[in-house]
Design an enzyme around this catalytic site. Structure first.
Site, mmCIF file in Angstrom:
data_model
loop_
_atom_site.group_PDB
_atom_site.id
_atom_site.type_symbol
_atom_site.label_atom_id
_atom_site.label_comp_id
_atom_site.label_asym_id
_atom_site.label_seq_id
_atom_site.Cartn_x
_atom_site.Cartn_y
_atom_site.Cartn_z
ATOM 1 N N LEU A 64 3.486 5.409 5.824
ATOM 2 C CA LEU A 64 2.651 4.516 6.629
ATOM 3 C C LEU A 64 1.821 3.646 5.705
ATOM 4 C CD1 LEU A 64 1.412 7.221 9.155
ATOM 5 C CD2 LEU A 64 3.086 5.424 9.636
ATOM 6 N N GLY A 119 0.805 -1.212 0.000
ATOM 7 C CA GLY A 119 0.000 0.000 0.000
ATOM 8 C C GLY A 119 0.837 1.260 0.000
ATOM 9 N N CYS A 120 0.416 2.238 0.797
ATOM 10 C CA CYS A 120 1.065 3.545 0.835
ATOM 11 C C CYS A 120 2.500 3.484 1.351
ATOM 12 C CB CYS A 120 0.254 4.501 1.703
ATOM 13 S SG CYS A 120 -1.370 4.914 1.002
ATOM 14 N N ALA A 121 2.845 2.436 2.073
ATOM 15 C CA ALA A 121 4.217 2.295 2.578
ATOM 16 C C ALA A 121 5.160 1.722 1.530
ATOM 17 C CB ALA A 121 4.227 1.411 3.825
ATOM 18 N N GLY A 122 4.640 1.274 0.397
ATOM 19 C CA GLY A 122 5.422 0.522 -0.574
ATOM 20 C C GLY A 122 6.615 1.258 -1.151
#
Length: 362
Positions: free
Chosen positions: A347, A143-146
């Site tokens: 995050l 997700g956004c942490a990728g």
């Protein structure tokens, strides 16, 4: 150490202003007038001016099967990833000369908005003259942490192979996950925030011959840190249904910033003998306005140290994994003094936090 040598973007074809998206959503979703008045202000409060999509407005008006959406993802992910890679390896903002495809020793492909086996990096290899013995690391579901995690894994590999190069490609086509019939508030919030984005980052070890190809101020990664909070899987992620990916997006995320993220950053800086005042900039994934506000409040960060997180959010929205790379690109364009330090932060699902400590080469 690993040096970040260049960044490239693949820019989606359709640029749409936030007000137009708001009107489109009002026509698509079958909310009552009362629900519209209660829910649609989220578009105004997001502080997003415009976003980019790989499909046009009419596409959202129609129904699409999971198979149709994923097939479109597989096709468009390859074409836009190639655009970002070409831009990265030939980007004269950072490179004195082109870096050849044959010079890349590993490709890390990061995505969470479509599935493919063989993974998309194989299809990319078939379109450009990468070596057949290149190492591959497809990463899915972060997700956004990728974006930040992809950089961390590149750093780990380069530390073990200091003469090598790595290409990190982040490709998120969030528009193709749109759920027309999902009336949950989390879906509406996601519709107000998410856009499409594609990025590529070139990293090289300190013994790589391709370090000599750059001429701009380079950041080098000094350390990384990962933290995953137990029993927090309901905060962020996907629910997989017959119609595709339904967004899971908890309203508690800003509260997690003030606890989990704050503690993680403070511990990370302490372990590296760096004080918050020594950080020149926070290269933070802007999950949304409330997330950025929570970051500024949690560590008493002046907005100037998050200025490009705000700028990228306004001009592109939340693009999941590539977003932090867009922010990194903006900071790399600046003339940051030698020895200044920055923190890359993102995050993601888990609930997880990823941090990287950078030092600028000057």
């Amino acid at each position: 150490m690993a040096y970040i040598c260049s960044v490239g973007l693949g820019i989606p074809k359709y640029n749409v202003m936030q007000n137009k998206i708001k009107g489109l959503v009002e026509n698509i979703f079958t909310y009552s007038k009362r629900e519209v008045e209660r829910l649609l202000p989220v578009f105004d409060h997001a502080e997003i001016k415009q976003r980019q999509f790989v499909v046009d407005e009419e596409w959202f008006m129609n129904d699409h099967s999971f198979e149709e959406k994923n097939s479109l993802y597989a096709t468009l992910a390859v074409s836009y990833a190639l655009e970002a890679i070409d831009h990265c390896l030939m980007n004269r903002e950072f490179l004195r000369r082109d870096v050849p495809y044959e010079a890349i020793d590993m490709i890390i492909y990061v995505s969470s908005t479509g599935i493919a086996t063989p993974s998309i990096d194989v299809h990319i290899m078939n379109e450009r003259p990468f070596r057949s013995n290149i190492s591959r690391m497809p990463l899915w579901g972060l997700g956004c942490a990728g974006g930040a995690i992809g950089l961390s894994r590149a750093y780990d590999w380069i530390v073990a192979h200091p003469d090598k190069t790595v290409l990190v490609v982040c490709c998120e086509l969030c528009s193709l996950t749109f759920q027309k019939h999902d009336m949950k508030k989390s879906n509406l919030v996601g519709t107000a925030l998410f856009g499409d984005g594609i990025s590529a980052v070139l990293l090289a070890g300190e013994e790589s011959p391709y370090l000599s190809s750059h001429y701009r101020n380079l950041p080098k990664i000094l350390e990384t840190s990962s933290y995953t909070n137990r029993n927090s899987t309901s905060i962020m992620g996907w629910k997989i249904t017959d119609h595709g990916f339904e967004v899971v997006f908890s309203k508690s995320i800003p509260a997690q910033v003030k606890t989990i993220w704050k503690n993680h950053v403070e511990q990370f800086l302490e372990e590296n003998n760096v004080s918050p005042n020594q950080i020149n900039s926070f290269i933070a994934h802007p999950g949304g306005k409330k997330v950025l506000d929570a970051m500024e409040h949690a560590l008493k960060i002046p907005q100037s140290k998050l200025t490009y997180s705000h700028k990228v959010l306004a001009n592109h929205g939340n693009m999941s994994s590539p977003t932090v790379i867009y922010v990194l690109l903006e900071w790399m364009k600046q003339n940051i003094n030698a020895k200044e330090k920055s923190v890359i932060s993102a995050l993601g699902p888990g609930f997880s936090s990823e941090l990287l400590l950078l030092e600028w080469n000057g």
